[in-house]
Design a protein around this motif. Structure first.
Motif, PDB file in Angstrom:
ATOM      1  N   THR A 131     -32.313 -85.247 109.379  1.00 17.28           N
ATOM      2  CA  THR A 131     -32.188 -84.580 110.676  1.00 17.28           C
ATOM      3  C   THR A 131     -31.846 -83.109 110.475  1.00 17.28           C
ATOM      4  N   ALA A 132     -30.916 -82.828 109.579  1.00 14.85           N
ATOM      5  CA  ALA A 132     -30.528 -81.443 109.294  1.00 14.85           C
ATOM      6  C   ALA A 132     -31.702 -80.649 108.722  1.00 14.85           C
ATOM      7  N   LEU A 133     -32.478 -81.263 107.852  1.00 19.12           N
ATOM      8  CA  LEU A 133     -33.643 -80.595 107.267  1.00 19.12           C
ATOM      9  C   LEU A 133     -34.661 -80.257 108.356  1.00 19.12           C
ATOM     10  N   CYS A 134     -34.932 -81.206 109.245  1.00 19.66           N
ATOM     11  CA  CYS A 134     -35.893 -80.977 110.330  1.00 19.66           C
ATOM     12  C   CYS A 134     -35.408 -79.879 111.264  1.00 19.66           C
ATOM     13  N   GLU A 135     -34.133 -79.928 111.630  1.00 22.49           N
ATOM     14  CA  GLU A 135     -33.581 -78.917 112.529  1.00 22.49           C
ATOM     15  C   GLU A 135     -33.633 -77.535 111.891  1.00 22.49           C
ATOM     16  N   GLN A 136     -33.334 -77.441 110.624  1.00 17.25           N
ATOM     17  CA  GLN A 136     -33.376 -76.161 109.919  1.00 17.25           C
ATOM     18  C   GLN A 136     -34.803 -75.613 109.885  1.00 17.25           C
ATOM     19  N   ALA A 137     -35.767 -76.462 109.621  1.00 19.77           N
ATOM     20  CA  ALA A 137     -37.171 -76.031 109.581  1.00 19.77           C
ATOM     21  C   ALA A 137     -37.632 -75.571 110.957  1.00 19.77           C
ATOM     22  N   ARG A 138     -37.266 -76.294 112.004  1.00 19.87           N
ATOM     23  CA  ARG A 138     -37.661 -75.897 113.364  1.00 19.87           C
ATOM     24  C   ARG A 138     -37.030 -74.576 113.753  1.00 19.87           C
ATOM     25  N   GLN A 139     -35.757 -74.404 113.446  1.00 20.10           N
ATOM     26  CA  GLN A 139     -35.052 -73.158 113.774  1.00 20.10           C
ATOM     27  C   GLN A 139     -35.671 -71.963 113.036  1.00 20.10           C
ATOM     28  N   GLU A 140     -35.993 -72.161 111.776  1.00 21.22           N
ATOM     29  CA  GLU A 140     -36.596 -71.099 110.970  1.00 21.22           C
ATOM     30  C   GLU A 140     -37.953 -70.676 111.523  1.00 21.22           C
ATOM     31  N   THR A 141     -38.797 -71.645 111.868  1.00 19.55           N
ATOM     32  CA  THR A 141     -40.125 -71.312 112.387  1.00 19.55           C
ATOM     33  C   THR A 141     -40.026 -70.666 113.766  1.00 19.55           C
ATOM     34  N   TYR A 142     -39.079 -71.123 114.592  1.00 18.44           N
ATOM     35  CA  TYR A 142     -38.863 -70.539 115.912  1.00 18.44           C
ATOM     36  C   TYR A 142     -38.490 -69.065 115.769  1.00 18.44           C
ATOM     37  N   GLN A 143     -37.537 -68.762 114.880  1.00 15.89           N
ATOM     38  CA  GLN A 143     -37.096 -67.383 114.686  1.00 15.89           C
ATOM     39  C   GLN A 143     -38.249 -66.499 114.180  1.00 15.89           C
ATOM     40  N   GLU A 144     -39.077 -67.018 113.286  1.00 20.17           N
ATOM     41  CA  GLU A 144     -40.237 -66.271 112.798  1.00 20.17           C
ATOM     42  C   GLU A 144     -41.226 -65.987 113.926  1.00 20.17           C
ATOM     43  N   MET A 145     -41.444 -66.979 114.805  1.00 18.66           N
ATOM     44  CA  MET A 145     -42.347 -66.796 115.941  1.00 18.66           C
ATOM     45  C   MET A 145     -41.820 -65.697 116.865  1.00 18.66           C
ATOM     46  N   VAL A 146     -40.521 -65.719 117.178  1.00 20.60           N
ATOM     47  CA  VAL A 146     -39.926 -64.711 118.050  1.00 20.60           C
ATOM     48  C   VAL A 146     -40.033 -63.319 117.414  1.00 20.60           C
ATOM     49  N   THR A 169     -43.708 -81.037 103.641  1.00 27.12           N
ATOM     50  CA  THR A 169     -44.127 -80.964 105.037  1.00 27.12           C
ATOM     51  C   THR A 169     -44.218 -79.519 105.509  1.00 27.12           C
ATOM     52  N   GLU A 170     -45.298 -79.221 106.212  1.00 23.05           N
ATOM     53  CA  GLU A 170     -45.481 -77.925 106.856  1.00 23.05           C
ATOM     54  C   GLU A 170     -44.987 -78.051 108.296  1.00 23.05           C
ATOM     55  N   VAL A 171     -44.174 -77.106 108.746  1.00 26.56           N
ATOM     56  CA  VAL A 171     -43.716 -77.072 110.130  1.00 26.56           C
ATOM     57  C   VAL A 171     -44.179 -75.756 110.732  1.00 26.56           C
ATOM     58  N   LEU A 172     -44.800 -75.844 111.903  1.00 20.57           N
ATOM     59  CA  LEU A 172     -45.371 -74.697 112.585  1.00 20.57           C
ATOM     60  C   LEU A 172     -44.820 -74.627 113.999  1.00 20.57           C
ATOM     61  N   CYS A 173     -44.428 -73.429 114.430  1.00 19.69           N
ATOM     62  CA  CYS A 173     -44.022 -73.177 115.807  1.00 19.69           C
ATOM     63  C   CYS A 173     -44.931 -72.065 116.314  1.00 19.69           C
ATOM     64  N   TYR A 174     -45.572 -72.280 117.467  1.00 16.68           N
ATOM     65  CA  TYR A 174     -46.509 -71.282 117.954  1.00 16.68           C
ATOM     66  C   TYR A 174     -46.498 -71.210 119.472  1.00 16.68           C
ATOM     67  N   GLY A 175     -46.954 -70.082 119.989  1.00 17.85           N
ATOM     68  CA  GLY A 175     -47.032 -69.870 121.427  1.00 17.85           C
ATOM     69  C   GLY A 175     -47.845 -68.621 121.710  1.00 17.85           C
ATOM     70  N   THR A 176     -47.872 -68.226 122.972  1.00 14.29           N
ATOM     71  CA  THR A 176     -48.598 -67.034 123.384  1.00 14.29           C
ATOM     72  C   THR A 176     -47.610 -65.941 123.740  1.00 14.29           C
ATOM     73  N   ALA A 177     -47.696 -64.808 123.040  1.00 17.10           N
ATOM     74  CA  ALA A 177     -46.843 -63.657 123.318  1.00 17.10           C
ATOM     75  C   ALA A 177     -47.378 -62.949 124.559  1.00 17.10           C
ATOM     76  N   VAL A 178     -46.480 -62.659 125.494  1.00 18.87           N
ATOM     77  CA  VAL A 178     -46.890 -62.017 126.746  1.00 18.87           C
ATOM     78  C   VAL A 178     -45.887 -60.933 127.136  1.00 18.87           C
ATOM     79  N   VAL A 179     -46.347 -60.097 128.053  1.00 24.57           N
ATOM     80  CA  VAL A 179     -45.464 -59.144 128.716  1.00 24.57           C
ATOM     81  C   VAL A 179     -45.368 -59.600 130.161  1.00 24.57           C
ATOM     82  N   VAL A 180     -44.153 -59.751 130.651  1.00 21.18           N
ATOM     83  CA  VAL A 180     -43.923 -60.193 132.025  1.00 21.18           C
ATOM     84  C   VAL A 180     -43.051 -59.177 132.757  1.00 21.18           C
ATOM     85  N   GLU A 181     -43.130 -59.212 134.074  1.00 20.72           N
ATOM     86  CA  GLU A 181     -42.291 -58.399 134.945  1.00 20.72           C
ATOM     87  C   GLU A 181     -41.675 -59.310 135.985  1.00 20.72           C
TER      88      GLU A 181
END
Length: 127
Positions: free
Chosen positions: A70-85, A111-123
């Motif tokens: 669980t700790a390994l998965c959480e660490q991988a998700r957090q790392e990929t999230y921060q890279e995406m941001v 295991t490869e873990v990927l976090c992805y989304g669409t970068a946008v500008v909002v108002e």
């Protein structure tokens, strides 16, 4: 002479890209999308050490939550999230929509873990 393909002036955003501006939804309530900057992602490849696998195997004998994995998965998700941001900030985004996670087993124990989304500008709607 300016770039004819990107001649629209970039207005500085009043909204800062924070965790509150990242969503799995296709829109951000209270904001209107003014520009899409494209796909952003964070990626990591993880494995558990021999000792970690041994301890995980012992935990699995007793059932329940295997905390070492669980700790390994959480660490991988957090790392990929921060890279995406970080990727989105580099592009000048102040929000990320349609965020998803994906994981692929490359080989046994890797295991490869990927976090992805669409970068946008909002108002804000009231702006």
């Amino acid at each position: 002479m300016g770039d004819p393909y990107n001649s629209n002036p970039v207005r500085p955003s009043l909204t800062v890209l924070s965790d509150a501006m990242v969503t799995s939804a296709l829109e951000l309530p209270g904001y209107r999308l003014t520009r899409s900057l494209g796909l952003v992602r964070g990626l990591t490849v993880r494995s558990r050490s021999v000792v970690g696998n041994f301890l995980g195997g012992i935990q699995s004998l007793f059932g329940g939550n295997i905390t070492i994995y669980t700790a390994l998965c959480e660490q991988a998700r957090q790392e990929t999230y921060q890279e995406m941001v970080q990727h989105a900030r580099h592009l000048g985004a102040n929000a990320i929509i349609a965020v998803r996670y994906d994981a692929t087993e490359l080989m046994a124990g890797l295991t490869e873990v990927l976090c992805y989304g669409t970068a946008v500008v909002v108002e804000p709607h009231n702006a």
